[in-house]
Write an enzyme that holds these catalytic residues in place. Structure first.
Site, short mmCIF file in Angstrom:
data_model
loop_
_atom_site.label_atom_id
_atom_site.label_comp_id
_atom_site.label_asym_id
_atom_site.label_seq_id
_atom_site.Cartn_x
_atom_site.Cartn_y
_atom_site.Cartn_z
N GLU A 29 0.82 -1.22 0.00
CA GLU A 29 0.00 0.00 0.00
C GLU A 29 0.85 1.27 0.00
OE1 GLU A 29 -2.94 -0.04 -0.79
OE2 GLU A 29 -3.36 -2.16 -0.48
N GLY A 30 1.96 1.21 -0.70
CA GLY A 30 2.89 2.34 -0.75
C GLY A 30 3.92 2.18 0.34
#
Length: 584
Positions: free
Chosen positions: A428-429
């Site tokens: 998620e980053g």
């Protein structure tokens, strides 16, 4: 033994930090009455303890398995998922207009924490579906919503997010998946996506894939990306032209199938446009921002479970005599260094929980039309995702240390927490991306109004501490941390060299996390002191909240000042050695 989030702690944080009474006063969240929230947390705690937790070690040992395009979950998972959907848990935080229960995201986060503490790999399925629901509710056409939302909200179907490709990771704009318009208004999707969490499994009747792809005439970069809904099974019941062609063999979360998905091998993968052409990143960020808060929550959940696991061991493990004491062996929890480790675990876990719950409540306020809530949610999201997941790894490692050599042995279960936790700072980053987002976008939003407002609230808490005879000793620690963080923030705002700003981003994110964590624990200490004075609440619980805040202030907040140098030193030392010499 099984470990899930403590309900009394969750309720206290929901009330004191997330201001659940204030949320419940809004028409959007009128269902969140105290009795309702108490009942929900009690029942979800049972689900976590009795259903999810017993499968945690099973899934870790057995793994999800792929054969002929079909992923089979470990024994018991499909039955447990049915219990989850039969209980109506999938729609907890979904608006009533879409068939959900209309409860705040903050309450949903508390439930998700319990499930994740019990079984992180399994809870990932629920997390991704919640994000898919939010993305479709915000951006899909009424026709797509009518066709797909009800089954997602009930949990009968699950959802996924398909961004990453072999040549497009954090640089999503480089993706190569294609979407060709079809005469019936649908599209034909072709491409390969990797690292797709729960991309294929045998627990749900259908899987709704949200896929980023590029139309033939789309411009390069992220502006040319559109979002498409590609169901595993089409409305007529036929199997869509998509399949899982591989699952990853990972360090942790073994029961969570991380899939390589192939779309359109026969040029017949049907997709439906979500939102407008070229607006795919906007729609996907709705899902990603939801997921980033919940990934931060994974750090909290793993930290909680690992701490409880270590505490239980320390209370029964008898070893050598205390340092400087007699000859008699004692339980290791009586050793000062073990106490320091356990208190560090407890303090960091409670601080990150407060931060993530505050973030979730800000999201709720944003959904209710509160512009200040939206700004706060944007500011806090990279801090929640970055700092809380770093803490999850740190606490899982410290908890393993309490076991000594036995922690390194798989049969104790301590190692699984560390292995499972390690993915959270990556997906998620990555946390480096979160730090760059914080310093590059979020600090400057609205002229810095949001961080200035937060710092003003921290300053107010310092004043409240100073006015409290019992808590005044915490004030100087928080005041010093605030001063250092504000100075670093102003330095970043005034720096002209982008490399200098980027070089300080990661230590700055930790600096912000530590400071805000100290602030939120101090707020809880003030509330606990009021409860003790009024004779309301469990005295032992309230006293422990105060003790934890004091430990954090004295033992952890001093790290904030030490981070000032790394934040403001600039990038010169990072490039002082050439690439060739660095590799030598």
């Amino acid at each position: 033994m099984t470990y899930t989030a403590p309900t009394a702690e969750q309720r206290f944080v929901l009330d004191v930090i997330a201001d659940l009474p204030g949320l419940a006063a809004r028409p959007h969240y009128a269902n969140a009455t105290p009795d309702m929230v108490d009942a929900i947390l009690a029942e979800s705690g049972k689900l976590a303890t009795n259903v999810f937790a017993p499968l945690n070690a099973v899934g870790d040992r057995t793994h999800a398995k792929l054969a002929d395009g079909v992923v089979t979950l470990p024994p018991g998972f499909a039955d447990a998922y049915k219990l989850y959907i039969d209980g109506g848990w999938a729609g907890l935080g979904v608006a009533e207009v879409h068939g959900g229960q209309g409860l705040p995201f903050a309450v949903n986060v508390a439930v998700q924490e319990q499930l994740t503490s019990a079984n992180m790999a399994f809870a990932l399925c629920m997390m991704l579906s919640q994000g898919a629901i939010e993305a479709l509710a915000a951006h899909a056409s009424p026709e797509l919503q009518d066709r797909y939302l009800a089954k997602l909200v009930s949990g009968e179907w699950t959802g996924t997010m398909n961004l990453t490709e072999p040549s497009a990771g954090s640089d999503v704009g480089a993706l190569k998946s294609r979407a060709e318009p079809h005469a019936d208004g649908s599209y034909r999707i072709k491409g390969t996506k990797i690292y797709i969490t729960w991309g294929e499994h045998d627990a749900a009747a259908n899987i709704v894939h949200l896929v980023l792809a590029r139309l033939p005439d789309a411009p390069p970069g992220t502006k040319g990306i559109s979002l498409f809904l590609c169901p595993k099974f089409l409305p007529d019941g036929a199997r869509n032209d998509l399949k899982c062609v591989g699952i990853e063999h990972k360090l942790g979360i073994h029961a969570s199938p991380t899939c390589t998905m192939s779309f359109g091998d026969n040029d017949a993968c049907v997709g439906y446009l979500v939102g407008a052409e070229g607006s795919g990143m906007r729609a996907m960020f709705t899902m990603m921002n939801n997921a980033r808060v919940q990934v931060g929550l994974q750090g909290v959940a793993i930290a909680e479970a690992a701490t409880q696991h270590a505490l239980a061991y320390a209370r029964q493990r008898v070893q050598s005599a205390k340092f400087g004491g007699g000859r008699d062996a004692v339980r290791i929890i009586e050793h000062a260094d073990v106490r320091r480790t356990l208190m560090t675990c407890r303090a960091l876990t409670e601080a990150t929980r407060a931060l993530v719950y505050l973030n979730a409540a800000a999201v709720d306020r944003a959904h209710a039309g509160d512009a200040a809530g939206a700004g706060l949610a944007d500011l806090l999201t990279p801090i929640s995702k970055g700092w809380a997941t770093d803490v999850g790894v740190e606490v899982a490692s410290l908890a393993l240390q309490v076991f000594g050599g036995m922690g390194y042995v798989e049969e104790t279960g301590a190692a699984q927490f560390l292995r499972d936790a390690r993915i959270a700072p990556i997906y998620e980053g990555t946390n480096g991306i979160q730090a760059l987002d914080l310093v590059g976008r979020k600090l400057g939003a609205d002229g810095g109004a949001h961080w200035q407002e937060v710092f003003a609230q921290v300053r107010d808490t310092v004043h409240d501490l100073t006015a409290s005879p019992d808590l005044a000793g915490l004030a100087p620690w928080l005041e010093d941390a605030l001063a250092a963080t504000k100075a670093a923030t102003l330095w970043l705002a005034g720096a002209n060299n982008p490399d200098d700003v980027a070089a300080g981003a990661t230590p700055y994110l930790r600096m912000m996390g530590l400071t805000l964590g100290g602030w939120l624990l101090a707020k809880q200490a003030l509330a606990a002191q009021q409860g003790l004075a009024a004779g309301t609440g469990d005295p032992a619980f309230l006293a422990a909240k105060i003790a934890t805040a004091r430990f954090y202030a004295e033992q952890l907040l001093p790290q904030v000042g030490a981070l000032s140098g790394p934040v403001t030193r600039g990038a010169a030392s990072l490039y002082a050695i050439s690439e060739e010499d660095l590799a030598a």
